[in-house]
Design an enzyme around this catalytic site. Structure first.
Site, PDB file in Angstrom:
ATOM      1  N   LYS A   1      -0.418   4.646   4.820  1.00  0.00           N
ATOM      2  CA  LYS A   1      -1.370   3.771   5.453  1.00  0.00           C
ATOM      3  C   LYS A   1      -0.785   3.624   6.718  1.00  0.00           C
ATOM      4  O   LYS A   1       0.455   3.131   7.013  1.00  0.00           O
ATOM      5  CB  LYS A   1      -1.458   2.485   4.597  1.00  0.00           C
ATOM      6  CG  LYS A   1      -2.424   1.735   5.009  1.00  0.00           C
ATOM      7  CD  LYS A   1      -2.854   0.310   4.285  1.00  0.00           C
ATOM      8  CE  LYS A   1      -4.012  -0.527   4.879  1.00  0.00           C
ATOM      9  NZ  LYS A   1      -5.169   0.075   5.100  1.00  0.00           N
TER      10      LYS A   1
ATOM     11  N   HIS B   1       0.765  -1.174   0.136  1.00  0.00           N
ATOM     12  CA  HIS B   1      -0.009   0.230   0.050  1.00  0.00           C
ATOM     13  C   HIS B   1       1.066   1.138  -0.162  1.00  0.00           C
ATOM     14  O   HIS B   1       2.092   1.203   0.019  1.00  0.00           O
ATOM     15  CB  HIS B   1      -1.121   0.007   1.046  1.00  0.00           C
ATOM     16  CG  HIS B   1      -2.145  -0.787   0.949  1.00  0.00           C
ATOM     17  ND1 HIS B   1      -1.983  -2.120   1.417  1.00  0.00           N
ATOM     18  CD2 HIS B   1      -3.325  -0.556   0.829  1.00  0.00           C
ATOM     19  CE1 HIS B   1      -3.352  -2.643   1.149  1.00  0.00           C
ATOM     20  NE2 HIS B   1      -4.179  -1.400   0.666  1.00  0.00           N
TER      21      HIS B   1
END
Length: 263
Positions: A156, A152
């Site tokens: 995040k 990600h």
């Protein structure tokens, strides 16, 4: 259906706002953001050059004006919004990840009063992937080592991702196990040979990657990979709107995307 969006000035919030504005059966009535956020007081559609008449606010009591809230923020923010939803009878779609046990219990308790869809990933494709994983895990329950990889963007804050945990939990459940009992969350140093029946996790954080998840079934002489890659947050937005529409027919209860997709 009157829709509220939290995190309205963030990337996911803007994607959700645009999706709602482009849906003829939905009306944007509330746009929330945290106190002090730069977007507070601005029109929720300003990033699109549109005048919606809905100003971004930090007043959670405005949720009284919505039939359903869609929330992709952080656990502490989501739980505060959820409490307001309970006060006002507003339904809730929760795509936030990273909840601890206490947070999950709060969601369960709230579902006795309002209808909630709670899922680590609202993508229709991801939920189809989980179905495929369940099938694969039942067929490949001997002689295969399972590893879950996810990647990600650098912002995040929780790891592994909620989707990676859902993938691991799907495999563990198919094996008749609890994920916490068979998960290897990290490896470092001399770990020795891999133990049979465990599920390993690995994580990448960097750049602006929307999301990539792969489950590996590694056997002797072969490897099966089941992968989902997100190129845009639009898929999460569309899945969230589908979940909101599903809740229109529910008065209370806790549901997930498998429930949504089964109708």
């Amino acid at each position: 259906m009157r829709i509220a969006i939290s995190g309205a000035d963030g990337r996911m919030g803007r994607m959700l706002i645009e999706a709602v504005l482009n849906s003829p059966d939905l009306e944007l009535t509330v746009a929330l953001d945290r106190a002090g956020a730069p977007g507070v007081g601005q029109d929720a559609g300003s990033f699109l050059g549109r005048d919606t008449g809905v100003l971004i606010t930090d007043d959670v009591e405005q949720l009284a004006q919505a039939d359903c809230l869609i929330d992709f923020t952080r656990p502490e923010g989501t739980l505060a919004h959820l409490a307001a939803c309970v006060r006002h009878g507003t339904k809730c779609v929760i795509g936030t990840t990273g909840f601890d046990d206490k947070g999950k219990q709060a969601i369960q308790a709230a579902s006795q009063k309002i209808a909630i869809v709670f899922a680590p990933n609202m993508s229709v494709g991801v939920n189809a992937t989980l179905k495929l994983l369940d099938m694969a895990a039942r067929l490949l329950n001997e002689g295969y080592d399972v590893e879950v990889f996810e990647a990600h963007h650098r912002n995040k804050v929780d790891a592994p991702s909620g989707t990676a945990l859902a993938m691991g939990d799907t495999v563990a459940s198919a094996w008749g196990k609890k994920l916490d009992d068979i998960a290897d969350w990290a490896r470092h140093g001399v770990t020795g040979p891999r133990e049979t029946g465990r599920i390993g996790f690995s994580v990448v954080r960097g750049g602006d990657m929307v999301g990539e998840h792969t489950a590996y079934f590694c056997g002797t002489g072969e490897r099966i990979e089941i992968t989902h890659r997100s190129n845009s947050r639009a898929t999460y937005a569309q899945g969230s709107l589908r979940a909101a529409r599903y809740l229109a027919r529910k008065d209370f209860g806790l549901f997930d995307m498998q429930d949504v997709l089964s109708t």
